[in-house]
Design a protein around this motif. Structure first.
Motif, PDB file in Angstrom:
ATOM      1  N   LYS A   1      12.328   2.151  -3.842  1.00 24.99           N
ATOM      2  CA  LYS A   1      12.223   3.594  -4.061  1.00 24.99           C
ATOM      3  C   LYS A   1      11.904   4.233  -2.716  1.00 24.99           C
ATOM      4  N   VAL A   2      12.635   5.278  -2.365  1.00 29.25           N
ATOM      5  CA  VAL A   2      12.467   5.901  -1.057  1.00 29.25           C
ATOM      6  C   VAL A   2      11.657   7.187  -1.199  1.00 29.25           C
ATOM      7  N   TYR A   3      10.484   7.191  -0.556  1.00 26.07           N
ATOM      8  CA  TYR A   3       9.633   8.372  -0.513  1.00 26.07           C
ATOM      9  C   TYR A   3       9.935   9.154   0.769  1.00 26.07           C
ATOM     10  N   SER A   4       9.774  10.449   0.727  1.00 26.81           N
ATOM     11  CA  SER A   4       9.933  11.243   1.938  1.00 26.81           C
ATOM     12  C   SER A   4       8.927  10.795   2.985  1.00 26.81           C
ATOM     13  N   GLN A   5       9.348  10.815   4.233  1.00 23.64           N
ATOM     14  CA  GLN A   5       8.430  10.485   5.327  1.00 23.64           C
ATOM     15  C   GLN A   5       7.185  11.370   5.234  1.00 23.64           C
ATOM     16  N   GLY A   6       6.014  10.735   5.213  1.00 28.72           N
ATOM     17  CA  GLY A   6       4.775  11.493   5.111  1.00 28.72           C
ATOM     18  C   GLY A   6       4.343  11.804   3.692  1.00 28.72           C
ATOM     19  N   GLN A   7       5.066  11.308   2.691  1.00 28.14           N
ATOM     20  CA  GLN A   7       4.696  11.547   1.293  1.00 28.14           C
ATOM     21  C   GLN A   7       3.671  10.524   0.832  1.00 28.14           C
ATOM     22  N   GLU A   8       2.740  10.954   0.019  1.00 25.61           N
ATOM     23  CA  GLU A   8       1.744  10.030  -0.522  1.00 25.61           C
ATOM     24  C   GLU A   8       2.392   9.086  -1.521  1.00 25.61           C
ATOM     25  N   VAL A   9       2.121   7.778  -1.375  1.00 23.88           N
ATOM     26  CA  VAL A   9       2.682   6.766  -2.267  1.00 23.88           C
ATOM     27  C   VAL A   9       1.664   6.359  -3.320  1.00 23.88           C
ATOM     28  N   CYS A  10       0.458   5.993  -2.873  1.00 24.58           N
ATOM     29  CA  CYS A  10      -0.560   5.496  -3.786  1.00 24.58           C
ATOM     30  C   CYS A  10      -1.868   5.376  -3.011  1.00 24.58           C
ATOM     31  N   THR A  11      -2.897   4.859  -3.670  1.00 18.46           N
ATOM     32  CA  THR A  11      -4.145   4.546  -2.976  1.00 18.46           C
ATOM     33  C   THR A  11      -4.142   3.073  -2.564  1.00 18.46           C
ATOM     34  N   ILE A  12      -5.021   2.751  -1.646  1.00 18.62           N
ATOM     35  CA  ILE A  12      -5.078   1.409  -1.083  1.00 18.62           C
ATOM     36  C   ILE A  12      -5.491   0.382  -2.132  1.00 18.62           C
ATOM     37  N   ASP A  13      -5.055  -0.839  -1.957  1.00 22.12           N
ATOM     38  CA  ASP A  13      -5.451  -1.931  -2.838  1.00 22.12           C
ATOM     39  C   ASP A  13      -6.962  -2.133  -2.748  1.00 22.12           C
ATOM     40  N   PRO A  14      -7.672  -2.212  -3.868  1.00 24.05           N
ATOM     41  CA  PRO A  14      -9.130  -2.345  -3.837  1.00 24.05           C
ATOM     42  C   PRO A  14      -9.623  -3.548  -3.036  1.00 24.05           C
ATOM     43  N   GLY A  15      -8.920  -4.670  -3.129  1.00 23.84           N
ATOM     44  CA  GLY A  15      -9.328  -5.849  -2.382  1.00 23.84           C
ATOM     45  C   GLY A  15      -9.218  -5.645  -0.885  1.00 23.84           C
TER      46      GLY A  15
END
Length: 439
Positions: free
Chosen positions: A206-220
Motif C-alpha cells: 500500500k502506497v502512502y503519500s510521502q510524509g503521511q502518517e502510517v501508524c504508531t511504533i511497535d511497542p516492543g
C-alpha cells in the motif's frame, strides 16, 4: 478511530533515519529543525558478483539498532513524536508474511535482470521509469522466478523494510520508493498493466503519500530504545529526495545540483515532467513535483586524474573568472544519458594544456557547462528555469568551481540548510506533525 496524541510543541523531537550503502545515519531534530543528536553506524560493502550486487538486510537492522542506541546515549528519546526512514532507490527484497526476508536484498545498482527487462519493454508504457535492468520492477520479476517466490507475501524496498520493523507491520511504501517498481505517481495507484504480473501484483505494498502518517511504533521497539509508545511512523522517501528536502529548497523553481561522483540536477515544478528520451523523470514532493536528470559526468572524472589533496592544491591556482577556452565534455567512458542521450558519446578531453591547473579548470568548466545544458533541457521539457540553485556533494566546497558555475548559470547559488539525507527524513517527520491542524 485514530489514537489521541499530544499536540506538537517545542519539547517534541523528530527522528530521521537514512540507509545508505556504507552505513546507517540518524539525526534527531526539534520543532525548529535544530539538530539535537547525530549517530552513524558503518556497514560492510555489498557483495558483488558481476552484475549481481547484494546485501544481507539484517545488516541494516543491526545498523538501525546501533544508531538508536548511540542516539539514546547522547540524549533521551522519550520526546520523539515521529520518525521517518529513507533508503536507496530500487534496493528491494521479498519477505514472508511475518516480514522475514527470503533472500539477500538486491541493491539499487544490481543489474542482473536483463531478460526480465525485455518483458517489461513489451508490457510497460514507454515513459515508465521501470525500463532499466536495475529498476525495482525488473528485480521483482527476477525474484518472482526464484524457488522461494512461492513463500513471498511482501515486496519491500529498503526503507519499507526498516520502517516495517519499526512499525511492527509490513506492506506499506511511499511514491518515491515505489516509482521504479511501477507505481504511477501521477494517478496515485499501481497501474492496470501490472495485473499482467499476477505474482508480483499480490506482493505490492500500500502506497502512502510521502510524509503521511502510517501508524504508531511497535511497542516492543519503543520499549527497547526508550521511544514513546505514541511515536508515529511517517511514510518516508528515497535517499536522494531526502537529501533534497534537507537543503531547504521547497518552492517551485528552486533547484538542487548534486556535485558528487555523478552530476544530478533536480528542480521543483508545479506539474510532473517526463521525458524518458533524456532520462527526465518526476517524483511527488508534497503538493509539487521534483523533476530531475543525472549525467554520467561529475566528480568521478576529476578523481580519475587528481587526488583530493592535488585538487585542494590546484584550486588555489585557478582563475575562475578567466575562461580557459577548453571545450571539454568530461566522461570516464563512452556514453551519456542526460542532458544528451547518446550511448556513443565519447569523452572530449583534448587538447590538454601544459599545466595541471588549466586542465583541472577545464574539467570544472566542462562539468559546469553540462549543468547549464541540463537545466536548459529540463526547461525545454516543461520544468521552470531555476530561480535559485543549492549545491550538495563534495564539489560544493570548491569555491572556484562555484564561481565558474555562477558565471555560466547566472542564477543565485544559495547555501543549504543541511546536506545529510537523515536530516531530510527528520524534517519530513517534523513537517508531518507540525503541519497538522489541532484536533
Amino acid at each position: 478511530m485514530s489514537p489521541s496524541f499530544p499536540s506538537p510543541d517545542d519539547t517534541h523531537h523528530y527522528l530521521g533515519i537514512d540507509l545508505g550503502t556504507s552505513g546507517v545515519r540518524a539525526i534527531l531534530i526539534d520543532a525548529t529543525d535544530r539538530v539535537i543528536a547525530v549517530a552513524r553506524a558503518d556497514m560492510p560493502a555489498p557483495l558483488r558478483r558481476n552484475e549481481a550486487i547484494e546485501q544481507d538486510p539484517h545488516i541494516w537492522c543491526q545498523g538501525l539498532s546501533d544508531v538508536l542506541l548511540r542516539l539514546g546515549n547522547q540524549t533521551s528519546l522519550a520526546s520523539v513524536a515521529a520518525l521517518s526512514v529513507d533508503g536507496t532507490s530500487s534496493t528491494i527484497l521479498v519477505s514472508d508474511k511475518q516480514g522475514l526476508p527470503l533472500h539477500a536484498a538486491l541493491m539499487y545498482n544490481d543489474s542482473r535482470a536483463h531478460q526480465q527487462l525485455a518483458r517489461l519493454k513489451q508490457l510497460a508504457p514507454a515513459d515508465s521509469p521501470v525500463h532499466s535492468a536495475s529498476s525495482g520492477l525488473a528485480k521483482l520479476l527476477w525474484l518472482s522466478e526464484q524457488a522461494f517466490a512461492s513463500q513471498a507475501r511482501y515486496a519491500l524496498h529498503q526503507a519499507d523494510w526498516i520502517a516495517g520493523r519499526l512499525a511492527g507491520q509490513f506492506g506499506f511504501s511511499d511514491p518515491n520508493n515505489a516509482l521504479k517498481s511501477g507505481f504511477d505517481a501521477v494517478q496515485g495507484c499501481w497501474p492496470e498493466w501490472m495485473q499482467h504480473l499476477p505474482r508480483i501484483s499480490d506482493w505490492l505494498p500500500k502506497v502512502y503519500s510521502q510524509g503521511q502518517e502510517v501508524c504508531t511504533i511497535d511497542p516492543g521497539i519503543a520499549d527497547q530504545f526508550g521511544l514513546p509508545a505514541h511515536t508515529r511512523v511517517i511514510a518516508g522517501t528515497t535517499d536522494s529526495t531526502a537529501s533534497f528536502i534537507a537543503t531547504g529548497a521547497s518552492q517551485v523553481g528552486e533547484a538542487v545540483t548534486a556535485l558528487g561522483s555523478t552530476l544530478v540536477l533536480k528542480i521543483i515544478a508545479a506539474t510532473p515532467v517526463v521525458n524518458m528520451r533524456f532520462g527526465i523523470y518526476s517524483q511527488p514532493l508534497g503538493k509539487h513535483w521534483l523533476v530531475g536528470g543525472a549525467s554520467n559526468s561529475g566528480g568521478a572524472v576529476l578523481q580519475n586524474y587528481f587526488s583530493n589533496e592535488q585538487m585542494l592544491t590546484l584550486e588555489k591556482q585557478l582563475q575562475p573568472n578567466v575562461p580557459t577556452g577548453l571545450d571539454y565534455y568530461p566522461l570516464l567512458t563512452k556514453g551519456e544519458r542526460f542532458p544528451f542521450n547518446d550511448s556513443e558519446l565519447l569523452p572530449r578531453l583534448s587538447p590538454k594544456p601544459a599545466t595541471d591547473w588549466q586542465f583541472f579548470q577545464g574539467l570544472l568548466e566542462g562539468i559546469a557547462t553540462i549543468e547549464q545544458c541540463g537545466y536548459q533541457r529540463l526547461t525545454e521539457s516543461g520544468a521552470p528555469w531555476p530561480s535559485s540553485i543549492r549545491t550538495t556533494g563534495g564539489g560544493a566546497s570548491n569555491s572556484a568551481w562555484t564561481q565558474i558555475r555562477a558565471r555560466l548559470l547566472n542564477v543565485p547559488l544559495l547555501p543549504v540548510d543541511h546536506s545529510e539525507a537523515a536530516f531530510g527524513a527528520a524534517r519530513l517527520a517534523r513537517q508531518a506533525i507540525t503541519s497538522r491542524s489541532p484536533s
